[in-house]
Design an enzyme around this catalytic site. Sequence first.
Site, PDB file in Angstrom:
ATOM      1  N   TYR A 266       0.809  -1.222   0.000  1.00  0.00           N
ATOM      2  CA  TYR A 266       0.000   0.000   0.000  1.00  0.00           C
ATOM      3  C   TYR A 266       0.843   1.274   0.000  1.00  0.00           C
ATOM      4  O   TYR A 266       0.341   2.370   0.197  1.00  0.00           O
ATOM      5  CB  TYR A 266      -0.968  -0.004   1.190  1.00  0.00           C
ATOM      6  CG  TYR A 266      -2.036  -1.074   1.082  1.00  0.00           C
ATOM      7  CD1 TYR A 266      -2.025  -1.998   0.045  1.00  0.00           C
ATOM      8  CD2 TYR A 266      -3.044  -1.167   2.023  1.00  0.00           C
ATOM      9  CE1 TYR A 266      -2.984  -2.988  -0.048  1.00  0.00           C
ATOM     10  CE2 TYR A 266      -4.022  -2.156   1.938  1.00  0.00           C
ATOM     11  CZ  TYR A 266      -3.984  -3.068   0.898  1.00  0.00           C
ATOM     12  OH  TYR A 266      -4.940  -4.042   0.817  1.00  0.00           O
TER      13      TYR A 266
ATOM     14  N   ASP B  72      -5.304  -6.177   5.997  1.00  0.00           N
ATOM     15  CA  ASP B  72      -6.527  -5.599   5.438  1.00  0.00           C
ATOM     16  C   ASP B  72      -7.525  -6.714   5.134  1.00  0.00           C
ATOM     17  O   ASP B  72      -8.694  -6.675   5.539  1.00  0.00           O
ATOM     18  CB  ASP B  72      -6.159  -4.829   4.161  1.00  0.00           C
ATOM     19  CG  ASP B  72      -7.313  -3.982   3.647  1.00  0.00           C
ATOM     20  OD1 ASP B  72      -8.335  -3.862   4.344  1.00  0.00           O
ATOM     21  OD2 ASP B  72      -7.182  -3.442   2.532  1.00  0.00           O
TER      22      ASP B  72
ATOM     23  N   ASP C 219     -11.126  -7.945   7.390  1.00  0.00           N
ATOM     24  CA  ASP C 219     -12.495  -7.987   6.862  1.00  0.00           C
ATOM     25  C   ASP C 219     -13.073  -9.400   7.008  1.00  0.00           C
ATOM     26  O   ASP C 219     -14.248  -9.576   7.323  1.00  0.00           O
ATOM     27  CB  ASP C 219     -12.540  -7.575   5.382  1.00  0.00           C
ATOM     28  CG  ASP C 219     -12.650  -6.065   5.208  1.00  0.00           C
ATOM     29  OD1 ASP C 219     -12.132  -5.335   6.082  1.00  0.00           O
ATOM     30  OD2 ASP C 219     -13.243  -5.603   4.216  1.00  0.00           O
TER      31      ASP C 219
ATOM     32  N   LYS D  78       3.899 -14.790   4.282  1.00  0.00           N
ATOM     33  CA  LYS D  78       3.936 -15.679   3.113  1.00  0.00           C
ATOM     34  C   LYS D  78       5.398 -15.863   2.728  1.00  0.00           C
ATOM     35  O   LYS D  78       5.803 -15.634   1.580  1.00  0.00           O
ATOM     36  CB  LYS D  78       3.109 -15.052   1.979  1.00  0.00           C
ATOM     37  CG  LYS D  78       2.930 -15.934   0.760  1.00  0.00           C
ATOM     38  CD  LYS D  78       1.887 -17.016   0.935  1.00  0.00           C
ATOM     39  CE  LYS D  78       1.861 -17.935  -0.270  1.00  0.00           C
ATOM     40  NZ  LYS D  78       0.920 -19.071  -0.102  1.00  0.00           N
TER      41      LYS D  78
HETATM   42 MG    MG Z   1     -10.385  -2.808   4.200  1.00  0.00          MG
END
Ligand code: MG
Length: 335
Positions: free
Chosen positions: A128, A231, A235, A174
């Site tokens: 990001y 992120d 969720d 990972k």
């Molecule tokens: Mg989100």
Amino acid sequence: MKMTKYRIATIPGDGIGPEVMASAVSVLSALAEKMDGLSFEFTEIRAGDGLKAETGVAMRPETVDKVRESDATLFAAVGETAKEVILPLRQKLELYANLRPTKAYPNVPALKEDVDIVIVRENTEGLYKMVGDRGDGWGVNLRIITKGASERIARYAFELAKKDGRNKVTAVHKNNVLDKTCGVFLDACREVAKSYPDIEYEEMIVDACAMKLILAPEQFDVLVTTNMFGDILSDEAAGLVGGLGLAPSANIGDENAIFEPVHGTAPDIAGKGIANPIATILSASMMLDWLGERDGAEAIEKAVMTILKEGKTLTPDLGGSATTVEVTEAVLKQL
Ligand code: MG
Ligand code: NAI
């Protein structure tokens, strides 16, 4: 008597943002009236799709300073301009820890009942960072991971575990494929873990973690991970316990912090007056906790839990037929 007045910046944003923000602000105001010595001065800041449509920019340059100068900031949601608003705020203010507590709530259908997890997501780098390029038929996004940011987030996760009496920190990665970047992250986690011998440390590959979150979430306590994995997993975790209408979050740095519901602007229900305000109200509770107002934070959380337990005043996303305003009034009554 101690008198504390907090300067709170509010960013209502777009869609249901202003609806849920109004709710949280009235809950905080009611709390201030009830608790001696506590008061708030709210400063509303416009940002998001609406502002961009009007002025050409989604966030005015002075917003970063306004947020910096406030004692804390409550953010609702912005639409398509999220990456021009909340991402730069997180990065410019070095709000390196994104916290997402996930627990099963009373009366809310959850896939699993026995869930009480905090996801600690690195919030300033990784994919990001938005470094990349796009050409004809190809695109690149660089995944940037540093030792400094990894150590900082690992330390945050262990400190949080210590403070909240949690027993285990799981580093999610990972490294079997993304060994360059996840290698830096894991080295940092292992190093930091050595300073916390009383807290169990384990590592898990992100895809396995995604599955175990559904099958056996009770095995998790604190998860610490890089930006995009965090992120997605958070969720997923929100879905595990009943959806986005309840999920609060915090973006925390050493000096500043922004508190926001995990959900977006919910364009499908915006303007209908039926958005669930609880995620934003619980974000306000996290804000009070960070400000050191533990009693106020608990009072809000308790009021919300009572509403959920009673199950009488719920918005449609929780199977009820109450409006945003009715849920807010029910919370105010509990306070
Ligand atoms: Mg989100
Ligand atoms: P969303 O979270 O807005 O909505 C997903 C689903 O959950 C929708 O069905 C919505 O009605 C429901 N929902 C969300 N919050 C709710 C609430 N408080 N009460 C009841 N139902 C609720 O995610 P979506 O649809 O992917 O994105 C919509 C817009 O929001 C996009 O423009 C996106 O960029 C933006 N967004 C902004 C974020 C932020 O400001 N931090 C975070 C996520 C999305």
